[in-house]
Enzyme design. Sequence first.
Site, PDB file in Angstrom:
ATOM      1  N   SER A   1     -28.712  27.559   7.682  1.00 10.71           N
ATOM      2  CA  SER A   1     -30.065  27.350   7.235  1.00 10.71           C
ATOM      3  C   SER A   1     -30.116  26.512   5.887  1.00 10.71           C
ATOM      4  CB  SER A   1     -30.829  28.234   7.010  1.00 10.71           C
ATOM      5  OG  SER A   1     -32.332  28.189   6.410  1.00 10.71           O
TER       6      SER A   1
ATOM      7  N   TYR B   1     -33.279  36.761   4.850  1.00 14.11           N
ATOM      8  CA  TYR B   1     -32.986  35.951   5.687  1.00 14.11           C
ATOM      9  C   TYR B   1     -31.915  34.955   5.008  1.00 14.11           C
ATOM     10  CZ  TYR B   1     -33.447  31.872   8.491  1.00 14.11           C
ATOM     11  OH  TYR B   1     -33.189  30.512   9.328  1.00 14.11           O
TER      12      TYR B   1
END
Length: 348
Positions: free
Chosen positions: A241, A254
């Site tokens: 990400s 996350y």
Amino acid sequence: MYGRGRKVWNERKHVASLNTVWRAPKCRDAAADLRAFRAAGTSLNLRCYGAIAEMEATMDQRARTEYPTPPFNPQHQDMPGKTALMDPVPDHGERTYRGAGRLEGRAALITGGDSGIGRAVAIAFAREGADVAISYLNEEEDARETARWVEEAGRTALLLPGDIEDQQFCQELVGRTIDAFGSLDILVNNAAYQATFDKFEDISADDWRKTFRTNVDAMFYLCQAAVPHMKPGSTIINTASINSTDPSPGLLAYATTKGAIANFTAGLAGMLADREIRVNAVAPGPIWTPLIPSTMPAEKVTNFGKNTPLGRPGQPAELAATYVLLASDESSYTTGALYEITGGRPML
């Protein structure tokens, strides 16, 4: 080229005639209509086929470039979210992705393959010639829809529901994929869990651990189970990400796991290089998937993706070609890489 009037192909005369239809269909519907004309018109001459191909390419290009931009309608779903309830519904390449046999005869296992990026990758892999095992938690409706697209491409879809936090289940995923397809050539670790917290104190130990179990531990379990069965030329692709290097404060757990995924990818690539198993990662920016309305406050969903130079979130379909590249022999000299698809946001 395709607006208030549209071309309808006259098979009997073998020419294109213009019939006016007083409506303005969406680009994807228009492209689908043209494909149907081509499929049915077996006696169309080459000039008609050429015109159909030209119009079809134009429609597909419009579908890709006219993606929705924020603000979106406020929306929230319970985890893990459903594709059909999203507004707008994401594009997974159902009407636009065209394969070229890059993965012919290969077998892939995709976690989180029911929706979002996973669905787009499954569709692309199938159209490139691969059979696809689809791992998902419990999103049966979304998973069946992904399987339908894989089978429509003429490939085999294997649905494998269950929780990848469990090491034994991860081992079973690999085993069942090999039992069904005879091999495992491509492993895509794509499933992820995230939750938004405004205050550091609000992150519970259970939520922290769940994020790591889903995003990091499962990736380790699956790679360890798969590697002994993977032949030279096989590939592992991990979904990282933009949060790997540009962490969103509200997504601390996350973001931390995504940084770990990037480092795991680079390290594992070095460990497996002598076996000719390539390991790479894709780092998406803001992508419009069910994870967004099911894990973010409605007010943040409204302007999701607006902070990119392109001014919108990416669609899952816009990532599929990169996964295909990394899974195919066209990236035979690429390992340990992190491919950034962020809508222009830099990863430094």
